[in-house]
Write an enzyme that holds these catalytic residues in place. Structure first.
Site, mmCIF file in Angstrom:
data_model
loop_
_atom_site.group_PDB
_atom_site.id
_atom_site.type_symbol
_atom_site.label_atom_id
_atom_site.label_comp_id
_atom_site.label_asym_id
_atom_site.label_seq_id
_atom_site.Cartn_x
_atom_site.Cartn_y
_atom_site.Cartn_z
ATOM 1 N N SER A 97 -89.434 -0.273 -32.803
ATOM 2 C CA SER A 97 -89.254 0.330 -34.534
ATOM 3 C C SER A 97 -91.006 0.882 -33.485
ATOM 4 O O SER A 97 -91.127 0.902 -33.295
ATOM 5 C CB SER A 97 -89.413 -1.213 -35.023
ATOM 6 O OG SER A 97 -89.575 -0.305 -36.865
ATOM 7 N N HIS A 122 -85.022 3.007 -33.836
ATOM 8 C CA HIS A 122 -84.370 3.104 -35.209
ATOM 9 C C HIS A 122 -85.044 3.675 -36.167
ATOM 10 O O HIS A 122 -86.019 4.077 -36.137
ATOM 11 C CB HIS A 122 -84.214 1.944 -35.316
ATOM 12 C CG HIS A 122 -85.305 1.183 -36.442
ATOM 13 N ND1 HIS A 122 -84.358 -0.745 -36.484
ATOM 14 C CD2 HIS A 122 -86.353 0.712 -36.438
ATOM 15 C CE1 HIS A 122 -85.850 -1.155 -37.266
ATOM 16 N NE2 HIS A 122 -87.399 -0.372 -37.014
#
Length: 201
Positions: A97, A122
């Protein structure tokens, strides 16, 4: 968990450091936790301090983080880009992330991973509560952050924005070699000497 203390001997004197202060002396910043506002403040303070010590000398950021707060991560990202010192990044364990974005944001040619790390990208997420109007406001803000993060990832990887947007729709896990092919890192390292060789070139 208590912070380890190390003893350094210099001539006839001995000096005790907590392990993070000792690493900072070697211009090493360790991001080894989820990213929140407190962690971001500490990382930014270390980066600014090291730049003030020597703005031309490289800073080494070691990353083992599952990600966390987008705004906290962006504070670290913006500071990395703001300072004059080049920041090399190295993934040890995982960079997921916001951790993956910070890994990719290292100085060109100085983004590394150890061989058994994993990298995951993501889109940002959020849980919304409240009135419908408030939920709509929050949803639009998440979409704005998503577009901003995708643009940053595209800039640092060289991937088309449309490709990044597609790849971040769901969790996208990569090994080091795949992350190198994607443009998130520049090289997979198995020893410190390989990093030294890369920097000397």
């Amino acid at each position: 968990m208590p912070v380890p203390i190390v003893i350094e001997s210099t001539g006839r004197a001995e000096r005790a450091y907590d392990i993070y202060s000792r690493l900072l002396k070697d211009r090493i910043v360790l991001l080894g936790t989820p990213i929140d506002d407190q962690v971001a403040s500490l990382i930014c303070a270390q980066l600014l301090f090291l730049e003030s010590e020597n703005p031309e000398k490289e800073i080494h950021m070691y990353i083992n983080s599952p990600g966390g707060s987008v705004t906290a991560g962006m504070a670290i990202y913006d500071t990395m880009q703001y300072i004059n010192s080049p920041v090399s990044t190295l993934c040890m364990g995982q960079a997921a992330s916001m951790g993956a974005l910070l890994l990719a944001a290292g100085a060109p040619g100085l983004r590394f991973s150890l061989p058994h790390s994993r990298i995951m990208i993501h889109q940002p997420s959020g849980g919304f509560q409240g009135q419908a109007t408030d939920i709509d406001i929050q949803a639009r803000e998440v979409l704005r952050l998503k577009q901003s993060l995708n643009a940053i990832m595209s800039q640092h990887t060289g991937k088309p924005l449309e490709q990044v947007a597609l790849d971040t729709e769901r969790d996208y896990f990569m090994g080091p070699e795949e992350a190198q092919a994607y443009g998130l890192i520049d090289r997979v390292l198995t020893s410190r000497s390989e990093a030294t060789d890369t920097i000397s070139k």
